[in-house]
Every structure is written in structure tokens, then in C-alpha cells.
Design a protein around this motif. Structure first.
Motif, PDB file in Angstrom:
ATOM      1  N   ARG A 132       0.876  -1.170   0.000  1.00 43.15           N
ATOM      2  CA  ARG A 132       0.000   0.000   0.000  1.00 43.15           C
ATOM      3  C   ARG A 132       0.915   1.224   0.000  1.00 43.15           C
ATOM      4  N   SER A 133       0.710   2.126  -0.917  1.00 44.15           N
ATOM      5  CA  SER A 133       1.635   3.240  -1.051  1.00 44.15           C
ATOM      6  C   SER A 133       0.918   4.493  -1.539  1.00 44.15           C
ATOM      7  N   VAL A 134       1.143   5.576  -0.824  1.00 50.42           N
ATOM      8  CA  VAL A 134       0.501   6.844  -1.193  1.00 50.42           C
ATOM      9  C   VAL A 134       0.954   7.278  -2.583  1.00 50.42           C
ATOM     10  N   ARG A 135       2.209   7.023  -2.905  1.00 51.17           N
ATOM     11  CA  ARG A 135       2.732   7.462  -4.209  1.00 51.17           C
ATOM     12  C   ARG A 135       1.993   6.773  -5.355  1.00 51.17           C
ATOM     13  N   ILE A 136       1.649   5.503  -5.147  1.00 51.91           N
ATOM     14  CA  ILE A 136       0.901   4.781  -6.186  1.00 51.91           C
ATOM     15  C   ILE A 136      -0.455   5.451  -6.404  1.00 51.91           C
ATOM     16  N   SER A 137      -1.112   5.823  -5.305  1.00 56.26           N
ATOM     17  CA  SER A 137      -2.456   6.384  -5.456  1.00 56.26           C
ATOM     18  C   SER A 137      -2.432   7.833  -5.937  1.00 56.26           C
ATOM     19  N   GLU A 138      -1.318   8.528  -5.737  1.00 54.07           N
ATOM     20  CA  GLU A 138      -1.227   9.919  -6.209  1.00 54.07           C
ATOM     21  C   GLU A 138      -0.964  10.010  -7.713  1.00 54.07           C
ATOM     22  N   ALA A 139      -0.242   9.032  -8.232  1.00 55.30           N
ATOM     23  CA  ALA A 139       0.254   9.136  -9.614  1.00 55.30           C
ATOM     24  C   ALA A 139      -0.830   9.433 -10.661  1.00 55.30           C
ATOM     25  N   PRO A 140      -2.010   8.744 -10.614  1.00 53.07           N
ATOM     26  CA  PRO A 140      -2.993   8.972 -11.679  1.00 53.07           C
ATOM     27  C   PRO A 140      -3.483  10.417 -11.759  1.00 53.07           C
ATOM     28  N   SER A 141      -3.509  11.126 -10.639  1.00 52.42           N
ATOM     29  CA  SER A 141      -4.014  12.495 -10.713  1.00 52.42           C
ATOM     30  C   SER A 141      -3.030  13.404 -11.451  1.00 52.42           C
ATOM     31  N   TYR A 142      -1.819  12.911 -11.688  1.00 56.40           N
ATOM     32  CA  TYR A 142      -0.867  13.655 -12.524  1.00 56.40           C
ATOM     33  C   TYR A 142      -0.792  13.059 -13.927  1.00 56.40           C
ATOM     34  N   GLY A 143      -1.737  12.184 -14.232  1.00 57.08           N
ATOM     35  CA  GLY A 143      -1.734  11.542 -15.552  1.00 57.08           C
ATOM     36  C   GLY A 143      -0.515  10.655 -15.737  1.00 57.08           C
ATOM     37  N   GLN A 144      -0.048  10.057 -14.651  1.00 47.74           N
ATOM     38  CA  GLN A 144       1.188   9.267 -14.736  1.00 47.74           C
ATOM     39  C   GLN A 144       1.036   7.916 -14.051  1.00 47.74           C
ATOM     40  N   THR A 145       1.945   7.036 -14.399  1.00 50.69           N
ATOM     41  CA  THR A 145       2.097   5.804 -13.620  1.00 50.69           C
ATOM     42  C   THR A 145       3.087   6.125 -12.506  1.00 50.69           C
ATOM     43  N   VAL A 146       3.140   5.256 -11.510  1.00 54.05           N
ATOM     44  CA  VAL A 146       4.112   5.513 -10.436  1.00 54.05           C
ATOM     45  C   VAL A 146       5.534   5.305 -10.962  1.00 54.05           C
ATOM     46  N   MET A 147       5.662   4.582 -12.063  1.00 64.96           N
ATOM     47  CA  MET A 147       6.991   4.343 -12.629  1.00 64.96           C
ATOM     48  C   MET A 147       7.648   5.650 -13.073  1.00 64.96           C
ATOM     49  N   THR A 148       6.836   6.622 -13.503  1.00 62.05           N
ATOM     50  CA  THR A 148       7.409   7.913 -13.877  1.00 62.05           C
ATOM     51  C   THR A 148       7.206   8.953 -12.775  1.00 62.05           C
ATOM     52  N   TYR A 149       6.114   8.837 -12.055  1.00 59.22           N
ATOM     53  CA  TYR A 149       5.797   9.832 -11.018  1.00 59.22           C
ATOM     54  C   TYR A 149       6.810   9.782  -9.870  1.00 59.22           C
ATOM     55  N   ASP A 150       7.131   8.584  -9.414  1.00 60.84           N
ATOM     56  CA  ASP A 150       8.134   8.460  -8.353  1.00 60.84           C
ATOM     57  C   ASP A 150       8.879   7.134  -8.508  1.00 60.84           C
ATOM     58  N   PRO A 151       9.804   7.109  -9.472  1.00 63.65           N
ATOM     59  CA  PRO A 151      10.442   5.835  -9.803  1.00 63.65           C
ATOM     60  C   PRO A 151      11.270   5.246  -8.668  1.00 63.65           C
ATOM     61  N   GLY A 152      11.611   6.058  -7.664  1.00 60.26           N
ATOM     62  CA  GLY A 152      12.404   5.524  -6.555  1.00 60.26           C
ATOM     63  C   GLY A 152      11.546   4.989  -5.423  1.00 60.26           C
ATOM     64  N   SER A 153      10.226   5.046  -5.589  1.00 58.10           N
ATOM     65  CA  SER A 153       9.347   4.634  -4.487  1.00 58.10           C
ATOM     66  C   SER A 153       9.219   3.114  -4.412  1.00 58.10           C
ATOM     67  N   SER A 154       8.756   2.666  -3.263  1.00 55.34           N
ATOM     68  CA  SER A 154       8.593   1.218  -3.074  1.00 55.34           C
ATOM     69  C   SER A 154       7.559   0.672  -4.060  1.00 55.34           C
ATOM     70  N   GLY A 155       6.553   1.478  -4.379  1.00 54.60           N
ATOM     71  CA  GLY A 155       5.523   1.031  -5.319  1.00 54.60           C
ATOM     72  C   GLY A 155       6.102   0.777  -6.701  1.00 54.60           C
ATOM     73  N   ALA A 156       6.951   1.704  -7.164  1.00 52.35           N
ATOM     74  CA  ALA A 156       7.555   1.546  -8.490  1.00 52.35           C
ATOM     75  C   ALA A 156       8.467   0.321  -8.511  1.00 52.35           C
TER      76      ALA A 156
END
Ligand code: ADP
Ligand code: MG
Length: 387
Positions: A333-357
Motif C-alpha cells: 500500500r503506497s501513497v505514491r501509487i495512489s497519487e500518480a494517476p491524478s498527474y496523468g502518470q504511472t508511479v513508474m514515472t511519477y516516483d520511480p524511486g518509491s517502493s511502489g515503483a
């Protein structure tokens, strides 16, 4: 691990009927018999085995869960000097480099296009998040991937930054108007090797419009087969991921008829498995009548919260029932994963260093390395010899 709680309910039917809450008692359907909405493991001989074996299995399974922390520890060293600096920021930077530039060891391409249907009739379990992030992770690693958005909500299109207002040519046109796929596919900005068929709100009406059309269940298959056959070999896709709506209607049936493999994300939460037997039954029906090759090949545990015993219990039960089909990697469960779509992004580009990515990259890697290997039993039930 010990499971000492009386079963408070993991979505199993009649949880209150289990006895002292021992590992064995946790097995859904075992003490409650048939017809309770669970894949019937009594039928396929997946009983708990001799006394003690269930507990042993649990220990093995617990060690199989791969968390984001494991991934960081195991793999980030591959990016070189950055990983040697022992600060959290350096660690995260190393992780970001690992996710976005890992080219030394590209993911293996399958022998032919794998068409995977991301399905679970429950909403909010991570189907869309999984489809777009696995797709992006694969594309970052040199694979060619097409995401087909079959949910009228168009969440996959949003997450990939694709315009999907009502006038955009979309999956609706493919299904209802027989528009060739090539005319609706758009490249995803900023991620080479990733394309998307957007969904618009028109698709909400397609469930009804399809009813009266010829070959209503196999319209996606026809379109996809024609499209794939027309592509030159070096321009074909390695993966096609179809993001389904949270229902078992004609849109999901079209996806199941159009694909070869079913990829089921399961949320590590209360009632996680509720309704899953209905999905498995539908898959059986589609296999029997419309698509004999269909197999449940991949299950991914999502929104795993390592701090809760509930998440561990759900993970263990899912592994017990579905065995090898379940990926070792879990998605935290990761906040970064859930934030990414509101920027039109996947977490892979939104925060590639995060645990979700990192976790999605690892899941993608596991899928690619497994290749097209189907589960021993295409129904997704545990085979007899595997307790
Ligand atoms: P589905 O497609 O099955 O309906 P989604 O992928 O849209 O599910 O996910 C449901 C919600 O949960 C979304 O708001 C999404 O951002 C969020 N979400 C999905 N996966 C995670 C995760 N690993 N951690 C936190 N939030 C998540
Ligand atoms: Mg969705």
C-alpha cells in the motif's frame, strides 16, 4: 507464522464457523462445505494433508513474500556507486535509477504476444493500477506493450495521460462499430514502447448495445487477432494487457474471449476473496464455450500492508489456494501509487524511486521471466499433488 486470531473474516463465507482459529481451520470452505462462494478445494483434493503440513507450508509461504524492502536491498546494488552511499536519499535515488534505466538486463520477451486480461469483478482492488504500472515497467525494460482500456471509467487512459473525452476514437468504436484497432491506438507520451486504446464514457452503453450485435462475445478477439496478424514481426507487441471493468458483463466476457491468460489482482483486505469463485466460474464457462486456451496464469497481491496481520493472513490464504500462480512479489500500500494517476502518470514515472515503483518493476520482471507458463490447472485451482 502463527495465526492466533479467531477468524474475524477475510471475506470467507461464514467465518464464524471456524474452530479455534488454527492454521488449518482458516481454510475457507473446509469446515463449511460447498456452495459458499469459494473455489471448492475439496473437489480437487487440495486438502490440508497430514497434521502439521499446513503449518509447515505456511512457514514456507511466509518467507516467499517479497516486499519492496527486499527488492531495494537485493537489487539496488546493481546500479553501482550510488547504492554504496548509506543515506535514505541516496538509496531512493539509486532505486529511481534502477527503475528507469535498467537496461543491462532487459526483461525477456515472450516467444509470441501474451494477451493478458486483468480481471476481478470487485472494484478498487488495483486492476487498473496494476495494468498500467506493469505495462509501464515492461516498456521501460525494452518490451513493447499495448494497454486496452475496457472500463467506461477510463481510469487506465487517465493514468497513462491519454485524452479520453467522448469524441476520441476508443475501445467503444472497436467493439460496437468494428473500427480497426490500428485507428484507435495511441502512443503513451514519455514511455517508449507503450501504447493505449483509450476508453470513453460511451463504453458504458456498450454492455447493452452489444447484446443485439452479431458475435457479441468475440468482437474484441476478432479485432485483436486481425490487428496482431497485420503487424510485421518486429513491430508486434510482447504484451497486451486488457483492463476490465469491475463486473462480469459483456465487456469482461469480450476481454476473456480476446485473451489467453487471466491476471487477477487481489487486494490484501477484508473480504478480499469474496466473489472470486464467481469470476473463476465465468472463466470456466468462457473456456468451455468460447476460448479453450484461457488460463488463470497470474495472481498479484496488491495493497499489502506488512504491519497488519490481516494482510499476511490474506496473502497466506491466497497462496494456499492458488499456489504457484501467485507472484512472489507483493505490491505494498503506497501513497505514491495512489497519487500518480491524478498527474496523468504511472508511479513508474511519477516516483520511480518509491517502493511502489520498485514492486511493480519486480512483478513485471517475475511475469516476464515466467514466460507463458500456464498454471498446472487452468482453472486456477490448486492441482491435486500440491497441498
Ligand atoms: P480497480 O481498477 O480494481 O477498480 P484501482 O487500480 O483503480 O482498482 O485502485 C483503486 C484505488 O486504490 C485507486 O484510487 C488507486 O489509486 C488505489 N490504489 C491501487 N493500488 C494501490 C496501492 N498499492 N497503494 C495505495 N493505493 C492504491
Ligand atoms: Mg479499474
Amino acid at each position: 507464522m502463527t495465526v492466533s486470531t479467531a477468524v474475524t473474516g477475510l471475506g470467507w463465507p461464514e467465518p464464524g464457523r471456524s474452530a479455534e482459529g488454527s492454521a488449518v481451520d482458516l481454510r475457507p470452505g473446509r469446515d463449511t462445505g460447498d456452495g459458499l462462494g469459494w473455489p471448492d478445494d475439496a473437489d480437487n483434493g487440495a486438502g490440508p494433508g497430514p497434521a502439521g503440513s499446513a503449518t509447515d507450508l505456511r512457514a514456507t509461504q511466509s518467507t516467499q513474500i517479497v516486499t519492496a524492502t527486499d527488492i531495494v536491498t537485493d537489487r539496488v546494488g546493481e546500479v553501482g556507486d550510488l547504492a554504496d552511499i548509506d543515506t535514505p536519499i541516496a538509496h531512493q535515488a539509486a532505486a529511481a535509477v534502477y527503475v528507469t534505466t535498467r537496461r543491462r538486463e532487459p526483461l525477456p520477451a515472450p516467444a509470441s504476444t501474451r494477451v493478458m486480461v486483468v480481471a476481478n469483478q470487485k472494484g478498487g482492488v488495483g486492476k487498473t493500477t496494476t495494468a498500467v504500472n506493469v505495462a509501464a515497467a515492461m516498456a521501460f525494460n525494452s518490451l513493447r506493450v499495448l494497454v486496452i482500456d475496457l472500463d467506461p471509467q477510463g481510469n487506465a487512459s487517465t493514468a497513462l495521460g491519454i485524452d479520453h473525452h467522448a469524441d476520441i476514437p476508443s475501445s467503444y468504436d472497436v467493439l460496437v462499430e468494428e473500427t480497426p484497432l490500428a485507428e484507435v491506438i495511441v502512443p503513451v507520451d514519455g514511455i517508449d514502447g507503450l501504447w493505449c486504446v483509450p476508453a470513453t464514457i460511451d463504453l458504458a452503453g456498450a454492455e447493452i448495445e452489444l447484446v443485439s450485435l452479431v458475435a457479441r462475445e468475440s468482437r474484441l478477439r476478432k479485432s485483436l487477432t486481425a490487428h496482431l496478424a497485420a503487424l510485421p514481426e518486429n513491430a508486434s507487441y510482447d504484451y497486451v494487457l486488457i483492463d476490465c471493468p469491475p463486473s462480469l458483463g459483456l465487456l469482461t466476457v469480450n476481454a476473456l474471449v480476446g485473451g489467453d491468460e487471466v491476471f487477477i489482482p487481489i487486494q490484501c483486505e477484508y473480504y478480499a476473496l469474496e466473489g472470486l469463485s464467481q469470476l473463476l466460474k465465468n472463466i470456466d464457462l468462457v473456456r468451455a464455450h468460447l476460448n479453450p486456451v484461457l488460463a488463470v496464469t497470474t495472481i498479484l497481491l496488491t495493497m499489502y500492508d506488512g504491519r497488519t496481520r490481516l494482510a499476511a493472513q490474506v496473502a497466506e490464504e491466497v497462496r494456499r489456494h492458488f499456489g504457484e500462480t501467485v507472484l512472489r512479489t507483493t505490491i505494498p500500500r503506497s501513497v505514491r501509487i495512489s497519487e500518480a494517476p491524478s498527474y496523468g502518470q504511472t508511479v513508474m514515472t511519477y516516483d520511480p524511486g518509491s517502493s511502489g515503483a520498485l514492486s511493480y518493476l519486480e512483478a513485471a520482471r517475475e511475469m516476464a521471466e515466467r514466460g507463458a507458463k500456464p498454471s498446472a490447472d487452468p482453472t486456477g485451482h490448486i492441482p491435486k499433488e500440491n497441498p
